[in-house]
Design an enzyme around this catalytic site. Structure first.
Site: not given
Ligand code: CAO
Length: 264
Positions: A71, A86, A158, A179-180, A183, A204, A206, A234, A238
């Site tokens: 990456r 990302s 975004q 859902s990340n 981040s 979760g 990293i 479910h 399965d």
């Molecule tokens: N672990 C460690 N670092 C992470 C990571 C993770 N899981 N996910 C992202 N990062 C890093 C990225 O790589 C980036 O760093 P770099 O500058 O080195 O690239 C930095 O964190 C910022 O990333 P980002 O958030 O701008 O971009 P993304 O594509 O990883 O995620 C998005 C985009 C839209 C998923 C995120 O901004 C977001 O909104 N997350 C929250 C989702 C959420 O609220 N989920 C809950 C749903 S239930 O209520």
């Protein structure tokens, strides 16, 4: 002693308060009534419907050590083409490749749960934290897109989400979601399925953690580990299908060359 460059993870996390109200010393702050409207009102409706679904949960850990290196190269290359890269494009593409082999997870159920509709397109929803609330727009036809296309689409979503300019088209026809939450923080989660889809994954943070080099060795190595938490409906999915899909998704991320092999 060994000195090293501090990692991003070493930075202290300073929580942002969503409602900041300075108070005069000695005074009890007044209660605040906030009407639930807009995105938050939509969340009440979707999540109440979602909780009618019997959720099956499945978690695993993924060793992203190879992917982290790859990456960082891809990020530089994408930057030279003006695109932010990302980890998400890789997680999303791996999900699409795995959905090709487990199409039952890229499906809708109808209202009375009488039919399972296998969706042709992989329209992968991405949970976005907008500041005003949660939105899940989707990247259309991921099955036909390169990781760079996905990165560019995600950046677009975004940007539009940040300006409150997501269109109904952006939100329509989601077939599977990721859902990340990592981040922001956290390891495991319990994601809520978006009806009428049948599965969602939460990623979760990293983390750099020690792991044995292999099961026969006493050598410990530094690994980049991420937990994934899946929820599936479910009534129609399965546990074995969810586990097999997750194993395949994980193998793409742990051996990125395998992903290259299967990409169209
Ligand atoms: N672990 C460690 N670092 C992470 C990571 C993770 N899981 N996910 C992202 N990062 C890093 C990225 O790589 C980036 O760093 P770099 O500058 O080195 O690239 C930095 O964190 C910022 O990333 P980002 O958030 O701008 O971009 P993304 O594509 O990883 O995620 C998005 C985009 C839209 C998923 C995120 O901004 C977001 O909104 N997350 C929250 C989702 C959420 O609220 N989920 C809950 C749903 S239930 O209520």
């Amino acid at each position: 002693s060994v000195s090293r460059k501090p990692d991003k993870e070493d930075k202290p996390i300073i929580p942002k308060a969503s409602v900041f109200r300075p108070t005069e010393s000695g005074k009890v702050p007044e209660d605040v009534v906030e009407p639930i409207k807009g995105i938050k009102k939509a969340m009440v409706k979707t999540m109440s419907a979602a909780l009618q679904i019997p959720h099956f949960g499945y978690c695993d850990e993924v060793d992203l050590t190879q992917l982290v290196q790859l990456r960082s190269q891809l990020k530089e290359l994408a930057k030279s083409r003006g695109i932010n890269f990302s980890y998400m494009p890789l997680f999303i593409k791996a999900a699409s490749l795995a959905l090709t082999q487990y199409p039952v997870l890229n499906a809708h159920v109808d209202e009375n749960c009488e039919n399972l509709i296998y969706k042709g397109a992989h329209n992968i929803g991405v949970a976005i934290d907008t500041g005003n609330g949660l939105l899940v727009p989707n990247i259309k036809n991921v099955q036909t897109k390169s990781c760079l296309d996905i990165a560019s689409d995600l950046t677009g979503l975004q940007e539009r989400a940040a300006k409150n300019q997501l269109s109904p088209e952006d939100m329509k026809n989601v077939t599977f979601s990721l859902s990340n939450i990592g981040s922001i923080g956290g390891t495991y989660a319990k994601p809520v399925i978006l009806p009428p889809t049948v599965a969602i994954g939460a990623l979760g943070k990293i983390q750099v953690l020690p792991r044995y080099a292999d099961k026969h060795s006493d050598v410990i190595k530094k690994c980049h580990i991420m937990q994934v938490s899946w929820s599936a409906d479910h009534r129609v999915i399965d546990g074995a299908s969810m586990a097999r899909f997750s194993n395949l998704w994980k193998s793409y991320l742990e051996n990125p060359s395998l992903m290259l092999l299967d990409m169209k």
